[in-house]
Design a protein around this motif. Sequence first.
Motif, PDB file in Angstrom:
ATOM      1  N   ASP A   9       0.829  -1.213   0.000  1.00  0.00           N
ATOM      2  CA  ASP A   9       0.000   0.000   0.000  1.00  0.00           C
ATOM      3  C   ASP A   9       0.862   1.262   0.000  1.00  0.00           C
ATOM      4  OD1 ASP A   9      -2.372  -1.443  -0.018  1.00  0.00           O
ATOM      5  OD2 ASP A   9      -2.649  -1.328   2.161  1.00  0.00           O
ATOM      6  N   GLU A  10       1.956   1.235   0.741  1.00  0.00           N
ATOM      7  CA  GLU A  10       2.789   2.436   0.844  1.00  0.00           C
ATOM      8  C   GLU A  10       3.553   2.753  -0.444  1.00  0.00           C
ATOM      9  OE1 GLU A  10       4.949  -0.848   3.265  1.00  0.00           O
ATOM     10  OE2 GLU A  10       2.882  -0.171   3.012  1.00  0.00           O
ATOM     11  N   ASP A  11       3.489   1.880  -1.435  1.00  0.00           N
ATOM     12  CA  ASP A  11       4.132   2.137  -2.731  1.00  0.00           C
ATOM     13  C   ASP A  11       3.262   2.965  -3.682  1.00  0.00           C
ATOM     14  OD1 ASP A  11       6.345   0.519  -1.993  1.00  0.00           O
ATOM     15  OD2 ASP A  11       5.271  -1.287  -2.693  1.00  0.00           O
ATOM     16  N   ILE A  12       2.002   3.163  -3.333  1.00  0.00           N
ATOM     17  CA  ILE A  12       1.064   3.795  -4.268  1.00  0.00           C
ATOM     18  C   ILE A  12       1.509   5.194  -4.680  1.00  0.00           C
ATOM     19  CG2 ILE A  12      -1.287   4.730  -4.476  1.00  0.00           C
ATOM     20  CD1 ILE A  12      -1.042   1.738  -5.056  1.00  0.00           C
ATOM     21  N   ALA A  13       2.040   5.984  -3.776  1.00  0.00           N
ATOM     22  CA  ALA A  13       2.478   7.342  -4.150  1.00  0.00           C
ATOM     23  C   ALA A  13       3.569   7.277  -5.222  1.00  0.00           C
ATOM     24  CB  ALA A  13       2.960   8.104  -2.927  1.00  0.00           C
ATOM     25  N   ALA A  14       4.548   6.402  -5.051  1.00  0.00           N
ATOM     26  CA  ALA A  14       5.637   6.274  -6.037  1.00  0.00           C
ATOM     27  C   ALA A  14       5.110   5.701  -7.347  1.00  0.00           C
ATOM     28  CB  ALA A  14       6.753   5.403  -5.478  1.00  0.00           C
ATOM     29  N   ILE A  15       4.250   4.699  -7.275  1.00  0.00           N
ATOM     30  CA  ILE A  15       3.648   4.109  -8.471  1.00  0.00           C
ATOM     31  C   ILE A  15       2.884   5.171  -9.247  1.00  0.00           C
ATOM     32  CG2 ILE A  15       1.797   2.548  -9.220  1.00  0.00           C
ATOM     33  CD1 ILE A  15       2.795   0.610  -6.965  1.00  0.00           C
ATOM     34  N   THR A  16       2.097   5.961  -8.536  1.00  0.00           N
ATOM     35  CA  THR A  16       1.312   7.017  -9.181  1.00  0.00           C
ATOM     36  C   THR A  16       2.227   8.048  -9.828  1.00  0.00           C
ATOM     37  OG1 THR A  16      -0.485   6.683  -7.588  1.00  0.00           O
ATOM     38  CG2 THR A  16      -0.504   8.754  -8.815  1.00  0.00           C
ATOM     39  N   ALA A  17       3.302   8.429  -9.163  1.00  0.00           N
ATOM     40  CA  ALA A  17       4.237   9.415  -9.730  1.00  0.00           C
ATOM     41  C   ALA A  17       4.896   8.878 -10.998  1.00  0.00           C
ATOM     42  CB  ALA A  17       5.290   9.794  -8.690  1.00  0.00           C
ATOM     43  N   ILE A  18       5.299   7.624 -10.980  1.00  0.00           N
ATOM     44  CA  ILE A  18       5.921   7.025 -12.171  1.00  0.00           C
ATOM     45  C   ILE A  18       4.926   7.015 -13.325  1.00  0.00           C
ATOM     46  CG2 ILE A  18       6.779   4.841 -13.150  1.00  0.00           C
ATOM     47  CD1 ILE A  18       8.042   4.339 -10.315  1.00  0.00           C
ATOM     48  N   TYR A  19       3.717   6.559 -13.057  1.00  0.00           N
ATOM     49  CA  TYR A  19       2.719   6.479 -14.123  1.00  0.00           C
ATOM     50  C   TYR A  19       2.329   7.867 -14.625  1.00  0.00           C
ATOM     51  CZ  TYR A  19      -1.205   4.769 -16.848  1.00  0.00           C
ATOM     52  OH  TYR A  19      -2.065   4.485 -17.882  1.00  0.00           O
ATOM     53  N   SER A  36      -5.508   9.484 -10.127  1.00  0.00           N
ATOM     54  CA  SER A  36      -5.163   9.873  -8.761  1.00  0.00           C
ATOM     55  C   SER A  36      -4.576   8.681  -8.016  1.00  0.00           C
ATOM     56  CB  SER A  36      -6.422  10.345  -8.030  1.00  0.00           C
ATOM     57  OG  SER A  36      -7.281   9.225  -7.799  1.00  0.00           O
ATOM     58  N   PRO A  37      -3.950   8.940  -6.876  1.00  0.00           N
ATOM     59  CA  PRO A  37      -3.493   7.802  -6.057  1.00  0.00           C
ATOM     60  C   PRO A  37      -4.640   6.862  -5.685  1.00  0.00           C
ATOM     61  CG  PRO A  37      -2.404   9.807  -5.340  1.00  0.00           C
ATOM     62  CD  PRO A  37      -3.461  10.226  -6.334  1.00  0.00           C
ATOM     63  N   ALA A  38      -5.818   7.403  -5.429  1.00  0.00           N
ATOM     64  CA  ALA A  38      -6.973   6.545  -5.106  1.00  0.00           C
ATOM     65  C   ALA A  38      -7.337   5.658  -6.292  1.00  0.00           C
ATOM     66  CB  ALA A  38      -8.166   7.399  -4.674  1.00  0.00           C
ATOM     67  N   ASP A  39      -7.265   6.215  -7.499  1.00  0.00           N
ATOM     68  CA  ASP A  39      -7.526   5.413  -8.700  1.00  0.00           C
ATOM     69  C   ASP A  39      -6.501   4.293  -8.830  1.00  0.00           C
ATOM     70  OD1 ASP A  39      -9.691   7.031  -9.486  1.00  0.00           O
ATOM     71  OD2 ASP A  39      -8.405   8.319 -10.715  1.00  0.00           O
ATOM     72  N   MET A  40      -5.239   4.624  -8.618  1.00  0.00           N
ATOM     73  CA  MET A  40      -4.191   3.613  -8.723  1.00  0.00           C
ATOM     74  C   MET A  40      -4.357   2.540  -7.647  1.00  0.00           C
ATOM     75  SD  MET A  40      -2.531   4.281 -11.449  1.00  0.00           S
ATOM     76  CE  MET A  40      -1.011   3.339 -11.391  1.00  0.00           C
TER      77      MET A  40
END
Length: 178
Positions: A9-19, A36-40
């Motif tokens: 779960d804590e990876d979502i911010a980085a995943i969202t930034a990369i995408y 958004s992070p919520a979408d991801m």
Amino acid sequence: MPIIRPSRDEDIAAITAIYTHHVLHGTATFELEPPSPADMQARRAEVLARGLPWLVAEDQGQVLGYAYCNWFRPRPAYRFTAEDSIYLAPQASGQGIGRALLTELVTAAERAGMRKMIAVIGDSANAASIGLHRACGFTPVGVLTSSGWKFGRWLDTVLMEKALGRGNSTAPDGPSHP
């Protein structure tokens, strides 16, 4: 070399930034507005709920890329055919991270019962992704010409495939109907 591990779960911010970078600056995805992070998080939850892998490449606490697969199409008959997605942070390109992610993704998808992996590659000029998939055993199956419009130009979609596990040589494990 970074470690490849299941996403958290804590990876979502980085995943969202990369995408977001790829949505705004690249043609590998045909999305036009970054989610958004919520979408991801919701996308990741759907993948995990299907028992499919969502992986990240991490080096010294920094997520440098991610890969996941989901059903190729939403209908249940496709539940043994997965479409892969791989995105790297810009600074992570050309270091073998994509290959490490795709290799582990294929292995994890096989463990999850997948029998075929489909690569749907945005932009026929995306030599890096096409080369990565070819190096990992994918074969070309077609090109959908001018199938996307982004950055004021038409883009092709390249389709590649790879049989997983026993491929189509036997019936899949489990019930014949969902």
